[in-house]
Design a protein around this motif. Sequence first.
Motif, mmCIF file in Angstrom:
data_model
loop_
_atom_site.group_PDB
_atom_site.id
_atom_site.type_symbol
_atom_site.label_atom_id
_atom_site.label_comp_id
_atom_site.label_asym_id
_atom_site.label_seq_id
_atom_site.Cartn_x
_atom_site.Cartn_y
_atom_site.Cartn_z
ATOM 1 N N PRO A 162 25.198 -12.193 10.794
ATOM 2 C CA PRO A 162 23.794 -12.075 10.387
ATOM 3 C C PRO A 162 23.221 -13.410 9.936
ATOM 4 O O PRO A 162 23.853 -14.123 9.152
ATOM 5 C CB PRO A 162 23.845 -11.075 9.218
ATOM 6 N N ILE A 163 22.064 -13.758 10.466
ATOM 7 C CA ILE A 163 21.433 -15.031 10.118
ATOM 8 C C ILE A 163 21.146 -15.099 8.623
ATOM 9 O O ILE A 163 21.171 -16.176 8.013
ATOM 10 C CB ILE A 163 20.131 -15.223 10.946
ATOM 11 N N LYS A 164 20.931 -13.923 8.016
ATOM 12 C CA LYS A 164 20.695 -13.873 6.566
ATOM 13 C C LYS A 164 21.920 -14.356 5.802
ATOM 14 O O LYS A 164 21.797 -15.037 4.779
ATOM 15 C CB LYS A 164 20.344 -12.436 6.150
ATOM 16 N N THR A 165 23.104 -14.037 6.302
ATOM 17 C CA THR A 165 24.343 -14.469 5.655
ATOM 18 C C THR A 165 24.487 -15.985 5.712
ATOM 19 O O THR A 165 24.891 -16.626 4.734
ATOM 20 C CB THR A 165 25.562 -13.806 6.336
ATOM 21 N N ASP B 274 26.006 -15.924 -3.937
ATOM 22 C CA ASP B 274 25.470 -16.384 -2.660
ATOM 23 C C ASP B 274 26.434 -17.317 -1.931
ATOM 24 O O ASP B 274 26.220 -17.652 -0.763
ATOM 25 C CB ASP B 274 24.131 -17.112 -2.869
ATOM 26 N N LEU C 85 22.030 -18.231 6.098
ATOM 27 C CA LEU C 85 21.011 -18.851 5.249
ATOM 28 C C LEU C 85 21.331 -18.661 3.773
ATOM 29 O O LEU C 85 21.027 -19.514 2.936
ATOM 30 C CB LEU C 85 19.636 -18.248 5.570
ATOM 31 N N LYS C 86 21.987 -17.542 3.463
ATOM 32 C CA LYS C 86 22.393 -17.275 2.087
ATOM 33 C C LYS C 86 23.389 -18.314 1.588
ATOM 34 O O LYS C 86 23.389 -18.685 0.413
ATOM 35 C CB LYS C 86 23.005 -15.876 2.011
ATOM 36 N N LYS D 74 21.784 -21.423 -0.085
ATOM 37 C CA LYS D 74 21.102 -21.355 -1.383
ATOM 38 C C LYS D 74 21.767 -22.186 -2.470
ATOM 39 O O LYS D 74 21.080 -22.900 -3.207
ATOM 40 C CB LYS D 74 20.956 -19.891 -1.822
#
Length: 270
Positions: free
Chosen positions: A62-65, A4, A67-68, A71
């Motif tokens: 990507p917002i997921k990247t 991550d 937020l990842k 972690k």
Amino acid sequence: MITDITIGQYFPGKSFVHKMDARMKIILTLLLVVSVFICRNIVSLSAVIIVAFSLVFASKIPIKTVLKSLKPLVFIIILTSVLNLFYGSGEPLVQLGRIKITANGIETALFMAIRIVSLVVVSSLLTYTTSPTALTDAIERLLKPLTYVKVDVHSIAMTMTIALRFIPTLIEEIDKIMSAQKSRGANLDSGNLIQRAKALIPVLIPLFVSSFRRAGELAYAMECRCYRGGEGRTKMKVMKLAPRDYLALAFVVIFFVCIILINHFVVIEL
């Protein structure tokens, strides 16, 4: 969890942020980081968060990247928030002996958590949208005044960029070594802190060996290409500031001034 970590990775793109001059991106990143540190209330910090995530959307990362990448820092964020939770002033909402939780403590804990998140988002965008080569050239150009006092600016810039570039590589190597050790029956996820630390020894030794081997291969490859440092070297792509860079600088400077004004006039100090 290891996979991550996205620090140092570059995601190619054609967005407004990608096309900006790398030197300007470094300067603007420093300004935004300073603006995070000078925030004294939740209003100014909320403005920083809005700008940070607006830049994420503008860069089309990507917002997921993004937020990842948070972690691996969840433990640090929680620990920092919990520590600040017990140092608030005012009437206690909950009290156990000398330990008390106040409304001010809750606000401070939330404030510190948001501050860490905003710092990670702002600083990560620099490496997400800037290639290692451009980053090296930008650092070298910004530190060029130090050459007058005999500082080897090119070597410093090259070292910093190689270190950033190899973070994802080392993370991938750690993941492979841990998977190999687990397939051989190694127990890396259970036991107390000391037992887990001892279990990491079979991971760290191959990692060090692999790191030194990669460093040797990189040095050999650079030597084969007749690399001799920065003196006399030319650039394939010459950096030039475009109107979009000046526009971005004006926006960030105005935003920086607004943060100072919000801190001065909005009295919601933590």
